[in-house]
Design an enzyme around this catalytic site. Sequence first.
Site, PDB file in Angstrom:
ATOM      1  CG  ASP A   1      -0.144   0.135   2.523  1.00  0.00           C
ATOM      2  OD1 ASP A   1       0.733  -0.724   2.755  1.00  0.00           O
ATOM      3  OD2 ASP A   1      -0.364   1.095   3.280  1.00  0.00           O
TER       4      ASP A   1
ATOM      5  CD  GLU B   1       4.210   1.255   7.156  1.00  0.00           C
ATOM      6  OE1 GLU B   1       4.850   1.600   8.163  1.00  0.00           O
ATOM      7  OE2 GLU B   1       3.978   2.048   6.226  1.00  0.00           O
TER       8      GLU B   1
HETATM    9 ZN   LIG Z   1       6.871   2.283   4.193  1.00  0.00          ZN
END
Ligand SMILES: [Zn+2]
Length: 446
Positions: A89, A151
Site C-alpha cells: 500500500d 502499513e
Molecule cells: Zn513504508
Amino acid sequence: MNDFAGLVAADMPRIRAELEELVRIPGCAFPGFPDADIQRACDKVVEILTDAGYASVRRLEIEGGKPAVLAEAPGPPGSPTVLLYAHYDVQPGGDESLWSSPPFEPTERAGRLYGRGAADDKSGVVIHAAVMRAFQGRPPCTVRVVVEGEEEWGGPFEQYPRSHPEVFAADAIVVADVGNARVGEPTFTTALRGMAAVTVHCRTLQGAVHSGMFGGPAPDALMALIGLLATLRDADGETAIDGITGFEWDGAQFDEQDFRELAGVEPDQPLVGQGTVASRLFSKPVVNVTGLDAPPTQGAINAVIPQATARVSLRVPPGQDAVAARDALVQHLQTRAPWGISVSVTPEAVGQGVRVDTDGPAYAAARAAMHEAYGKPAQEIGAGGSIPLIDSLRAAVPGAEILLFGAQDPMARIHAPNESVDLAELEKAVLAQTLFLQNFGLSKDR
Ligand SMILES: [Zn+2]
C-alpha cells in the site's frame, strides 16, 4: 561460486518492469480510497511472487483490514528461516500539480524512477521477488515473505503478528522498508524512535468576551495554552519533559549541511537543540505541536479567546517504553499550565520504538553481504520515523534477529511529491539481500 552480481544485473529490466506495474496501481489503504485498487495491487503482488519462483503464495485476509500476501520457499533441511517483509500500500498521490510527472505513471529521470510507492515500499516487494529468481526458486535457507497492504494507514495488521506468531516464525527478519544514509553508502537502520500523541484542550470562558471590557482578569485560553506548550522545550529548544531522556548516538553521524538541505531549513534559521545532529534525530526525544484550533487571524476581533486546542506529537527515544513516555507527557501538560489554569488532555494510541541487537549471526552475514554488494563496510543509523509493526514482530518472534535495510535513500522523498527510487541503488539492494541469504544459509555459527 555463483555470479550473483551478474545475475541481478541481468534481471534488472524485469525488476524495473515489475516495479512499474506496481506503481501504476494506486493502492491506498486509507478510508475513502477505492478498495478495488488495493485488491488489484494485492493480486499483482501474488502474481509477481508466484512468477519469481516461491513454492507457495497465498492471500491472507485481515479482519477489518486489507489483505496481505504470504509466500514461502523451503530451503535445504536444517537451514535457517528468514522472513522478508514489505508493504504494497502507498500514501495518496496528493496534489498532482506538485509532481514533475504524474504520481502513478512511473517515469525515469537521471537514473531515478519516479512515482508514488517507487521507494516506499514497492521497492521492497520487487527486492523480495528478485532474490528468489537469483536462486532460481531454490534458496539456501527457507524464505518466507509477508507483504502487507495497510502499513501507511496503520490498520489491524499491525497487531496480527501477536495473534498469529506461527506465520512469522523465523531466525531472522528483514524489513525492507528503509534505506541507506545516502546513495551508495550501505546502511543498517538499528534504532527507530517510538511515537505518541495527545490532544490538549483549554477552556476558560463560556464564550468570547470583549477584550476591552473583560480583558485582564478574564483568563485567555489561547495564551494559556501557548504558555503551556512553550514549557515543552527549554531555552535551547531541547525537549524538556521529566521522565523522558534520550542518549548520544554512537553510530554514523549526520552532516549538518546535508541535514539543512534535506529538511529545507531556511538559510537564515538555526538548527534547534543540543548535541550532534544524529543524536537529535535518532536517539533523543522531540515534541512538536502538529495542530492548533484557534480563531484564524483573518477576521480576528478584539476578544478574549474562550477555548483552544492543540495536538502534541512526541517522538520517543529508541528503547524507552512509549506508553510511559506518553504518560510523562500527559503529566507534564496537566501540571504545567500557567496562572493556575487547568486543561484536559486526551491521549492517542502509541507506537513503540526499537533498538535492535546487532551481535547475532544474521547481522554478521548481512554485514558481509552489504560490504560485498556496495564495496564498502556498512554503517548504522537510526530513523526518526517509526515502524510500529516491528514491536509486534519482536513480541511474536522474540528470538529472531531483526535487520532493516533496503533501497530507499534520503532523496527518495517518501510520502512527499516526486517520490523516487535510485535504480542503481535498487540493484545493489537486491544483490545485498541475495548475498545475505546466501551467507546466512551457509553460516555455521548459528
Ligand atoms: Zn513504508
